[in-house]
Design a protein around this motif. Structure first.
Motif, PDB file in Angstrom:
ATOM      1  N   VAL A 137       0.864  -1.177   0.000  1.00  0.00           N
ATOM      2  CA  VAL A 137       0.000   0.000   0.000  1.00  0.00           C
ATOM      3  C   VAL A 137       0.901   1.228   0.000  1.00  0.00           C
ATOM      4  O   VAL A 137       1.693   1.424   0.928  1.00  0.00           O
ATOM      5  CB  VAL A 137      -0.926   0.028   1.228  1.00  0.00           C
ATOM      6  N   GLU A 138       0.791   2.033  -1.044  1.00  0.00           N
ATOM      7  CA  GLU A 138       1.614   3.232  -1.174  1.00  0.00           C
ATOM      8  C   GLU A 138       0.771   4.460  -0.848  1.00  0.00           C
ATOM      9  O   GLU A 138      -0.283   4.669  -1.443  1.00  0.00           O
ATOM     10  CB  GLU A 138       2.169   3.344  -2.594  1.00  0.00           C
ATOM     11  N   GLY A 139       1.247   5.269   0.101  1.00  0.00           N
ATOM     12  CA  GLY A 139       0.507   6.460   0.503  1.00  0.00           C
ATOM     13  C   GLY A 139       1.074   7.725  -0.115  1.00  0.00           C
ATOM     14  O   GLY A 139       2.299   7.879  -0.233  1.00  0.00           O
ATOM     15  N   PHE A 140       0.170   8.657  -0.506  1.00  0.00           N
ATOM     16  CA  PHE A 140       0.576   9.904  -1.158  1.00  0.00           C
ATOM     17  C   PHE A 140      -0.155  11.094  -0.542  1.00  0.00           C
ATOM     18  O   PHE A 140      -1.212  10.947   0.078  1.00  0.00           O
ATOM     19  CB  PHE A 140       0.268   9.848  -2.660  1.00  0.00           C
ATOM     20  N   THR A 141       0.410  12.265  -0.764  1.00  0.00           N
ATOM     21  CA  THR A 141      -0.194  13.508  -0.271  1.00  0.00           C
ATOM     22  C   THR A 141      -0.174  14.558  -1.377  1.00  0.00           C
ATOM     23  O   THR A 141       0.400  14.345  -2.449  1.00  0.00           O
ATOM     24  CB  THR A 141       0.587  14.063   0.934  1.00  0.00           C
ATOM     25  N   ASP A 142      -0.797  15.701  -1.078  1.00  0.00           N
ATOM     26  CA  ASP A 142      -0.654  16.834  -1.986  1.00  0.00           C
ATOM     27  C   ASP A 142       0.640  17.570  -1.635  1.00  0.00           C
ATOM     28  O   ASP A 142       1.440  17.088  -0.821  1.00  0.00           O
ATOM     29  CB  ASP A 142      -1.879  17.755  -1.911  1.00  0.00           C
ATOM     30  N   GLN A 143       0.852  18.721  -2.230  1.00  0.00           N
ATOM     31  CA  GLN A 143       2.119  19.437  -2.051  1.00  0.00           C
ATOM     32  C   GLN A 143       2.054  20.512  -0.976  1.00  0.00           C
ATOM     33  O   GLN A 143       3.017  21.262  -0.797  1.00  0.00           O
ATOM     34  CB  GLN A 143       2.549  20.061  -3.383  1.00  0.00           C
ATOM     35  N   ILE A 144       0.946  20.589  -0.276  1.00  0.00           N
ATOM     36  CA  ILE A 144       0.826  21.572   0.792  1.00  0.00           C
ATOM     37  C   ILE A 144       1.509  21.026   2.040  1.00  0.00           C
ATOM     38  O   ILE A 144       1.247  19.898   2.452  1.00  0.00           O
ATOM     39  CB  ILE A 144      -0.654  21.885   1.087  1.00  0.00           C
ATOM     40  N   GLY A 145       2.373  21.812   2.653  1.00  0.00           N
ATOM     41  CA  GLY A 145       3.094  21.363   3.834  1.00  0.00           C
ATOM     42  C   GLY A 145       4.523  20.982   3.504  1.00  0.00           C
ATOM     43  O   GLY A 145       4.930  20.936   2.335  1.00  0.00           O
ATOM     44  N   SER A 146       5.284  20.670   4.546  1.00  0.00           N
ATOM     45  CA  SER A 146       6.691  20.328   4.346  1.00  0.00           C
ATOM     46  C   SER A 146       6.827  18.901   3.825  1.00  0.00           C
ATOM     47  O   SER A 146       5.924  18.071   3.973  1.00  0.00           O
ATOM     48  CB  SER A 146       7.463  20.466   5.660  1.00  0.00           C
ATOM     49  N   ARG A 147       7.976  18.626   3.246  1.00  0.00           N
ATOM     50  CA  ARG A 147       8.226  17.289   2.709  1.00  0.00           C
ATOM     51  C   ARG A 147       8.189  16.242   3.819  1.00  0.00           C
ATOM     52  O   ARG A 147       7.594  15.173   3.655  1.00  0.00           O
ATOM     53  CB  ARG A 147       9.582  17.272   1.999  1.00  0.00           C
ATOM     54  N   ASP A 148       8.826  16.543   4.945  1.00  0.00           N
ATOM     55  CA  ASP A 148       8.861  15.583   6.050  1.00  0.00           C
ATOM     56  C   ASP A 148       7.463  15.316   6.600  1.00  0.00           C
ATOM     57  O   ASP A 148       7.109  14.169   6.909  1.00  0.00           O
ATOM     58  CB  ASP A 148       9.777  16.097   7.167  1.00  0.00           C
ATOM     59  N   TYR A 149       6.682  16.378   6.733  1.00  0.00           N
ATOM     60  CA  TYR A 149       5.322  16.205   7.253  1.00  0.00           C
ATOM     61  C   TYR A 149       4.495  15.343   6.301  1.00  0.00           C
ATOM     62  O   TYR A 149       3.739  14.465   6.730  1.00  0.00           O
ATOM     63  CB  TYR A 149       4.645  17.564   7.444  1.00  0.00           C
ATOM     64  N   ASN A 150       4.649  15.589   5.012  1.00  0.00           N
ATOM     65  CA  ASN A 150       3.870  14.828   4.035  1.00  0.00           C
ATOM     66  C   ASN A 150       4.303  13.365   3.958  1.00  0.00           C
ATOM     67  O   ASN A 150       3.476  12.484   3.699  1.00  0.00           O
ATOM     68  CB  ASN A 150       3.961  15.493   2.665  1.00  0.00           C
ATOM     69  N   LEU A 151       5.571  13.094   4.172  1.00  0.00           N
ATOM     70  CA  LEU A 151       6.008  11.698   4.237  1.00  0.00           C
ATOM     71  C   LEU A 151       5.328  10.984   5.403  1.00  0.00           C
ATOM     72  O   LEU A 151       4.884   9.837   5.278  1.00  0.00           O
ATOM     73  CB  LEU A 151       7.525  11.617   4.384  1.00  0.00           C
ATOM     74  N   LYS A 152       5.234  11.672   6.529  1.00  0.00           N
ATOM     75  CA  LYS A 152       4.573  11.103   7.703  1.00  0.00           C
ATOM     76  C   LYS A 152       3.081  10.906   7.446  1.00  0.00           C
ATOM     77  O   LYS A 152       2.511   9.855   7.767  1.00  0.00           O
ATOM     78  CB  LYS A 152       4.787  12.025   8.902  1.00  0.00           C
ATOM     79  N   LEU A 153       2.445  11.900   6.836  1.00  0.00           N
ATOM     80  CA  LEU A 153       1.015  11.810   6.553  1.00  0.00           C
ATOM     81  C   LEU A 153       0.733  10.704   5.533  1.00  0.00           C
ATOM     82  O   LEU A 153      -0.241   9.947   5.664  1.00  0.00           O
ATOM     83  CB  LEU A 153       0.504  13.153   6.035  1.00  0.00           C
ATOM     84  N   GLY A 154       1.585  10.595   4.520  1.00  0.00           N
ATOM     85  CA  GLY A 154       1.415   9.531   3.534  1.00  0.00           C
ATOM     86  C   GLY A 154       1.523   8.154   4.166  1.00  0.00           C
ATOM     87  O   GLY A 154       0.796   7.220   3.795  1.00  0.00           O
ATOM     88  N   GLN A 155       2.421   8.020   5.150  1.00  0.00           N
ATOM     89  CA  GLN A 155       2.563   6.742   5.849  1.00  0.00           C
ATOM     90  C   GLN A 155       1.318   6.427   6.664  1.00  0.00           C
ATOM     91  O   GLN A 155       0.863   5.275   6.713  1.00  0.00           O
ATOM     92  CB  GLN A 155       3.795   6.776   6.755  1.00  0.00           C
ATOM     93  N   GLU A 156       0.755   7.445   7.294  1.00  0.00           N
ATOM     94  CA  GLU A 156      -0.464   7.234   8.078  1.00  0.00           C
ATOM     95  C   GLU A 156      -1.612   6.774   7.178  1.00  0.00           C
ATOM     96  O   GLU A 156      -2.414   5.911   7.567  1.00  0.00           O
ATOM     97  CB  GLU A 156      -0.840   8.528   8.806  1.00  0.00           C
ATOM     98  N   ARG A 157      -1.694   7.321   5.997  1.00  0.00           N
ATOM     99  CA  ARG A 157      -2.746   6.913   5.059  1.00  0.00           C
ATOM    100  C   ARG A 157      -2.527   5.475   4.585  1.00  0.00           C
ATOM    101  O   ARG A 157      -3.476   4.680   4.515  1.00  0.00           O
ATOM    102  CB  ARG A 157      -2.774   7.878   3.873  1.00  0.00           C
ATOM    103  N   ALA A 158      -1.289   5.149   4.265  1.00  0.00           N
ATOM    104  CA  ALA A 158      -0.986   3.776   3.842  1.00  0.00           C
ATOM    105  C   ALA A 158      -1.262   2.794   4.974  1.00  0.00           C
ATOM    106  O   ALA A 158      -1.811   1.703   4.750  1.00  0.00           O
ATOM    107  CB  ALA A 158       0.467   3.685   3.388  1.00  0.00           C
ATOM    108  N   ASP A 159      -0.902   3.163   6.194  1.00  0.00           N
ATOM    109  CA  ASP A 159      -1.140   2.291   7.346  1.00  0.00           C
ATOM    110  C   ASP A 159      -2.636   2.083   7.585  1.00  0.00           C
ATOM    111  O   ASP A 159      -3.073   0.984   7.955  1.00  0.00           O
ATOM    112  CB  ASP A 159      -0.498   2.886   8.604  1.00  0.00           C
ATOM    113  N   ALA A 160      -3.415   3.142   7.379  1.00  0.00           N
ATOM    114  CA  ALA A 160      -4.863   3.037   7.583  1.00  0.00           C
ATOM    115  C   ALA A 160      -5.481   2.053   6.595  1.00  0.00           C
ATOM    116  O   ALA A 160      -6.333   1.229   6.959  1.00  0.00           O
ATOM    117  CB  ALA A 160      -5.511   4.415   7.445  1.00  0.00           C
TER     118      ALA A 160
END
Length: 231
Positions: A137-160
Motif C-alpha cells: 500500500v503506497e501512501g501519497f499527499t498533496d504538495q501543501i506542507g513540508s516534505r517531512d510532514y507529508n512523508l509522515k502523513l502519507g505513511q499514516e494513510r498507507a497504514d490506515a
C-alpha cells in the motif's frame, strides 16, 4: 505422471521376474509354454502402461481446462475492478499496480465511507486469486506542507488502508505500507497548491507483487499436481 509411471514399471518388472522364477522352479515347464506365459504377461503390462497413460493424460487435460478457466476468472475479476470500481490497473512483469479511487480529506488519514467498497472488492480479489502474494500500500499527499510532514502523513494513510485490508481478511504478513509523500514523480495533478485541487494527489496505490502474471494459477497447478501424485 512420471512418478506413477515409474512405480508401475517397477512393479511390472518385479512381477515378471517373480513369475519367471516361479515357472523355472516348477521344472516341467516347456520352453514354448514359458514363452507363451511371458508373452501374455508382457501384454498385460503393456495394457497396464497404456491404462496409466490414458488415466494420467485425462487428468492432465482436466488440469489444463481448470487452468484455462482459472485464468479467465482472474481476468474477469481484474476487469471488474477496472470497470465497476474505477481502479486503473497497470501490468508489469512481476506486479499489478492499481491506482485505487481511495482519496483523503485534507490533512486526514481516515478512510472515507464511499471508498470502502472498492477496497472490499480489491481484498476479495487478492484473497481468491493472489493469497500468497505480497501487497504493498503506497501512501501519497498533496504538495501543501513540508516534505517531512507529508512523508509522515502519507505513511499514516498507507497504514490506515493496510489495517482496513487486514480487517477484510488479508494476512498482515502479506501486507506492507510505504509513503511517497508529495513525490513529484507520482503526482496526479501538478501545481495543485490548495485543498480542493489537491484531492487527486491525496490517495493510495495498491500493488500486487508476484513472480509472473499467473501467480495465482501456479497455486492451482501445484495443488492439482499433488492430487495426481497421491492418486
Amino acid at each position: 505422471m512420471l512418478k506413477e509411471h515409474k512405480l508401475f514399471r517397477a512393479f511390472s518388472t518385479t512381477l515378471v521376474l517373480a513369475f519367471s522364477v516361479m515357472l523355472v522352479a516348477c521344472g516341467n515347464v516347456k520352453r514354448d509354454e514359458f514363452s507363451a506365459e511371458m508373452a501374455a504377461i508382457r501384454g498385460e503390462i503393456a495394457e497396464g502402461d497404456e491404462g496409466v497413460e490414458r488415466r494420467l493424460g485425462s487428468r492432465v487435460d482436466e488440469l489444463e481446462n481448470e487452468l484455462t478457466t482459472f485464468r479467465a476468472e482472474v481476468e474477469t475479476a481484474l476487469q471488474d475492478l477496472e470497470q465497476n470500481f474505477d481502479m486503473q490497473m497497470e501490468r508489469f512483469q512481476t506486479a499489478l499496480r492499481f491506482n485505487a479511487p481511495v482519496f483523503f480529506a485534507f490533512d486526514e488519514s481516515a478512510i472515507r465511507p464511499e471508498d470502502e467498497e472498492s477496497l472490499n472488492q480489491f481484498a476479495g480479489v487478492v484473497s481468491e486469486f493472489f493469497p500468497t502474494s505480497l501487497v504493498t500500500v503506497e501512501g501519497f499527499t498533496d504538495q501543501i506542507g513540508s516534505r517531512d510532514y507529508n512523508l509522515k502523513l502519507g505513511q499514516e494513510r498507507a497504514d490506515a488502508v493496510k489495517a482496513y485490508l487486514v480487517d477484510q481478511g488479508l494476512a498482515p504478513e502479506r501486507l506492507r505500507s510505504v509513503s511517497y509523500g508529495e513525490d513529484t514523480r507520482r503526482l496526479i495533478v501538478h501545481g495543485a497548491v490548495d485543498q480542493d485541487s489537491g484531492l487527486d494527489n491525496r490517495r493510495v496505490v495498491l500493488v500486487i507483487d508476484h513472480t509472473d502474471a499467473t501467480a495465482g494459477a501456479q497455486q492451482v497447478i501445484s495443488g492439482r499436481s499433488n492430487e495426481i501424485g497421491n492418486n
